[in-house]
Structure formats: structure tokens, C-alpha cells
Design a protein around this motif. Structure first.
Motif, PDB file in Angstrom:
ATOM      1  N   VAL A 116       0.859  -1.179   0.000  1.00 50.39           N
ATOM      2  CA  VAL A 116       0.000   0.000   0.000  1.00 50.39           C
ATOM      3  C   VAL A 116       0.901   1.238   0.000  1.00 50.39           C
ATOM      4  O   VAL A 116       1.887   1.288   0.745  1.00 50.39           O
ATOM      5  CB  VAL A 116      -0.935   0.001   1.227  1.00 50.39           C
ATOM      6  CG1 VAL A 116      -1.785   1.252   1.268  1.00 50.39           C
ATOM      7  CG2 VAL A 116      -1.812  -1.247   1.215  1.00 50.39           C
ATOM      8  N   ILE A 143      -7.781   1.118   5.158  1.00 57.00           N
ATOM      9  CA  ILE A 143      -8.116  -0.211   4.638  1.00 57.00           C
ATOM     10  C   ILE A 143      -8.386  -1.178   5.779  1.00 57.00           C
ATOM     11  O   ILE A 143      -9.371  -1.919   5.782  1.00 57.00           O
ATOM     12  CB  ILE A 143      -6.987  -0.734   3.727  1.00 57.00           C
ATOM     13  CG1 ILE A 143      -6.907   0.093   2.449  1.00 57.00           C
ATOM     14  CG2 ILE A 143      -7.193  -2.211   3.395  1.00 57.00           C
ATOM     15  CD1 ILE A 143      -5.673  -0.190   1.614  1.00 57.00           C
ATOM     16  N   LYS A 163     -12.487   5.468   1.937  1.00 58.31           N
ATOM     17  CA  LYS A 163     -11.454   5.114   0.969  1.00 58.31           C
ATOM     18  C   LYS A 163     -11.230   6.244  -0.038  1.00 58.31           C
ATOM     19  O   LYS A 163     -10.088   6.475  -0.474  1.00 58.31           O
ATOM     20  CB  LYS A 163     -11.814   3.811   0.273  1.00 58.31           C
ATOM     21  CG  LYS A 163     -11.733   2.609   1.233  1.00 58.31           C
ATOM     22  CD  LYS A 163     -11.940   1.281   0.540  1.00 58.31           C
ATOM     23  CE  LYS A 163     -11.747   0.129   1.510  1.00 58.31           C
ATOM     24  NZ  LYS A 163     -11.909  -1.200   0.866  1.00 58.31           N
ATOM     25  N   TRP A 172      -7.605   8.163  -0.494  1.00 58.09           N
ATOM     26  CA  TRP A 172      -6.956   8.381  -1.781  1.00 58.09           C
ATOM     27  C   TRP A 172      -6.691   9.870  -2.013  1.00 58.09           C
ATOM     28  O   TRP A 172      -5.603  10.255  -2.463  1.00 58.09           O
ATOM     29  CB  TRP A 172      -7.808   7.822  -2.918  1.00 58.09           C
ATOM     30  CG  TRP A 172      -7.202   8.035  -4.277  1.00 58.09           C
ATOM     31  CD1 TRP A 172      -7.537   8.987  -5.205  1.00 58.09           C
ATOM     32  CD2 TRP A 172      -6.112   7.302  -4.850  1.00 58.09           C
ATOM     33  NE1 TRP A 172      -6.747   8.883  -6.328  1.00 58.09           N
ATOM     34  CE2 TRP A 172      -5.859   7.860  -6.131  1.00 58.09           C
ATOM     35  CE3 TRP A 172      -5.342   6.229  -4.416  1.00 58.09           C
ATOM     36  CZ2 TRP A 172      -4.862   7.372  -6.977  1.00 58.09           C
ATOM     37  CZ3 TRP A 172      -4.334   5.743  -5.258  1.00 58.09           C
ATOM     38  CH2 TRP A 172      -4.110   6.306  -6.511  1.00 58.09           C
ATOM     39  N   HIS A 231      -6.382   0.826  -5.169  1.00 54.63           N
ATOM     40  CA  HIS A 231      -6.540   1.776  -4.066  1.00 54.63           C
ATOM     41  C   HIS A 231      -7.134   3.105  -4.516  1.00 54.63           C
ATOM     42  O   HIS A 231      -7.384   3.982  -3.682  1.00 54.63           O
ATOM     43  CB  HIS A 231      -5.198   2.024  -3.384  1.00 54.63           C
ATOM     44  CG  HIS A 231      -4.539   0.784  -2.879  1.00 54.63           C
ATOM     45  ND1 HIS A 231      -5.195  -0.116  -2.063  1.00 54.63           N
ATOM     46  CD2 HIS A 231      -3.299   0.275  -3.091  1.00 54.63           C
ATOM     47  CE1 HIS A 231      -4.365  -1.114  -1.780  1.00 54.63           C
ATOM     48  NE2 HIS A 231      -3.219  -0.900  -2.383  1.00 54.63           N
TER      49      HIS A 231
END
Length: 282
Positions: free
Chosen positions: A219, A228, A247, A251, A280
Motif C-alpha cells: 500500500v 483499509i 477510501k 486516496w 486503491h
């Protein structure tokens, strides 16, 4: 008995938001109020880039103010995740005259930090266990009024060491424990599960600490790995829309970090980095 969970969280990092959610859930279970500092009470001048230190680390001194109203304080760094199955640390470690922290010195040699602070503030004795110097990590501190921690110190002392001692805040706390003869006990690793212990079974812990690089593996950013894991660990308590929002925020936080480095527009950065980390990108 009045109990508090205390942390410092400045800014919009989604990791902090998730962490505070886990602190509130835990506080409800163990009967503790959650107190969050979103600004600094102590202004240190930290300018030694060699140690990559932050003025924010001084906020641990505020524990002394909270202990004027509360009997016990559980301090946690904002990169700590409390799991739904976490045990009650207040019950597991009940002695009021004892400070409870995790002994990272059993895994990392911190004798250089002991030498640094002794040089500035005066010599104290640093005990050893199994030939390794005892040195506590300050990402988790369970402390009560009776310990007297921070009774005989000041921000001025921290100012003296913040540019001379690596990990100045936790080294200072370790120093006070020795100087002021404060009773101390190392907690089980489950209450401060650190990456230096490896990645095997870390999610089974009560308190997961994403110190340093965290558990990121492939990651691209520690904060993203935290989100996560948070969404996975709390999947039964989060809606799909909440998971998506977290999420997306993670990002975007990653893109903001890249923008600060490159000065390029976020849409371009998102398109480029999305090619390398498509799983991701949200």
C-alpha cells in the motif's frame, strides 16, 4: 472513578477521523470520556531536522491538566486503531500508583537516546531487563494522578531537549520515570501492537499502532493502510457508503501529499498514480 481517553488530532487526515471513531466506541464500552486536542497548548521551537521532530509531540504534557479533573488518563497517538474486541485496559492494569506503557526497548536499542537526554538534563540510571535497556513507547500511556507524572517538570525542559534528543517526548517521559522513581509496568504487546513486532496476526491485537511506516506492505501510504484495515475490522458496523467515503478520503489525502511534492494538479496525479495503484484509487 473518572476515566478519559486523550489524543491529539490536528487537521483533516481521514486516519485521525477513523481513529477517533474507534476511541469513542471503546470509551463507551469502558466508561471513559474522549478528549481531543485539535490545537497545541505548548509552543516549542523545534528546528533540528536531523531528528525529524514535531512541536506537536509536546502535547503529551497536557495529560497533567486532564488529571486535574480525571483520575486516570489513557493517552493514545492518533495513528492507533482500537479493535472491537479490545480488552479493557483500565481493568487489566488497575494500580493507580503505576504508569503503564509498552517496552519497545526489548526490541530496539534506545541507549543512544538515554545518553542524549542524560547529557542535557543530568544523569539518571536506566535499568535493563535481559541485558536490554528498558525504554517505553509513548504512543500509549495509561497514567493516574497518583503516579505524579509531569508534576515536577515543565515545557521549558522539553524545549531544552527537543533539538538535542531523538524521540524527545517519549525519551523525556522515560527520563521522568527514572528521575522521579515512578512505578512502571510494561503492558502486553496487544495494547500497543507495533510494526517492529512484525506483521503476523497484528489485527488480533486490542490496540494496533501504525507507527513509522505502519503495516503498509504494498500500500503506497501508511494512512491509507490504516483506512483499509479500519474498514475491514469494522466492516460489520460500517455501511457500504461509509466505507467508500473513507477510501475516497484516503486516496485524496494521498494525492494531496503528492501535490505538495510535485505542485501538479490533483486530477493529473490521480490518473498517473491510479495506473500504479488501481486497487486503491477511489
Amino acid at each position: 472513578m473518572k476515566k478519559a481517553i486523550f489524543t491529539l488530532a490536528i487537521g483533516d487526515n481521514p486516519m485521525y477521523k477513523a481513529a477517533i471513531e474507534t476511541f469513542h466506541k471503546y470509551g463507551e464500552r469502558v466508561g471513559a470520556d474522549v478528549i481531543i486536542s485539535d490545537s497545541l497548548h505548548y509552543k516549542l521551537h523545534v528546528n533540528n531536522k536531523k531528528f525529524d521532530a514535531s512541536p506537536a509531540w509536546s502535547e503529551k504534557l497536557y495529560i497533567a491538566e486532564i488529571l486535574k479533573e480525571y483520575d486516570r488518563v489513557l493517552y493514545l497517538d492518533a495513528d492507533m486503531l482500537i479493535t472491537p474486541w479490545a480488552e479493557d485496559i483500565f481493568e487489566n492494569y488497575p494500580l493507580l500508583d503505576t504508569i503503564y506503557m509498552f517496552n519497545e526497548g526489548a526490541y530496539k536499542d534506545r541507549s543512544a537516546q538515554a545518553e542524549q537526554i542524560n547529557k542535557v538534563l543530568g544523569d539518571v540510571h536506566w535499568p535493563k531487563e535481559q541485558e536490554k535497556m528498558v525504554y517505553f513507547n509513548s504512543g500509549m500511556i495509561l497514567v493516574s494522578k497518583e503516579t505524579g507524572l509531569f508534576n515536577d517538570n515543565s515545557a521549558e525542559e522539553m524545549q531544552k531537549i527537543c533539538n538535542e534528543v531523538k524521540f524527545y517526548d517519549q525519551t523525556f517521559i522515560n527520563y521522568l520515570i527514572r528521575r522521579d522513581n515512578i512505578k512502571n509496568v510494561s503492558v502486553d504487546k496487544s495494547f500497543n501492537r507495533m510494526p517492529l513486532l512484525g506483521n503476523d496476526d497484528y489485527k488480533a491485537a486490542s490496540f494496533i499502532h501504525y507507527a513509522g511506516r505502519g503495516y503498509r506492505e504494498k500500500v503506497p501510504m501508511r494512512d491509507m493502510k490504516y483506512i483499509i484495515d479500519y474498514c475491514d475490522i469494522y466492516k460489520d458496523q460500517l455501511s457500504q457508503s461509509e466505507v467508500l467515503e473513507y477510501k475516497q478520503q484516503a486516496w485524496h489525502w494521498y494525492m494531496l501529499k503528492q501535490q505538495r511534492k510535485t505542485k501538479l494538479p490533483i486530477p493529473l496525479l490521480s490518473a498517473v498514480f491510479g495506473l500504479f495503484h488501481p486497487q486503491h484509487k477511489y
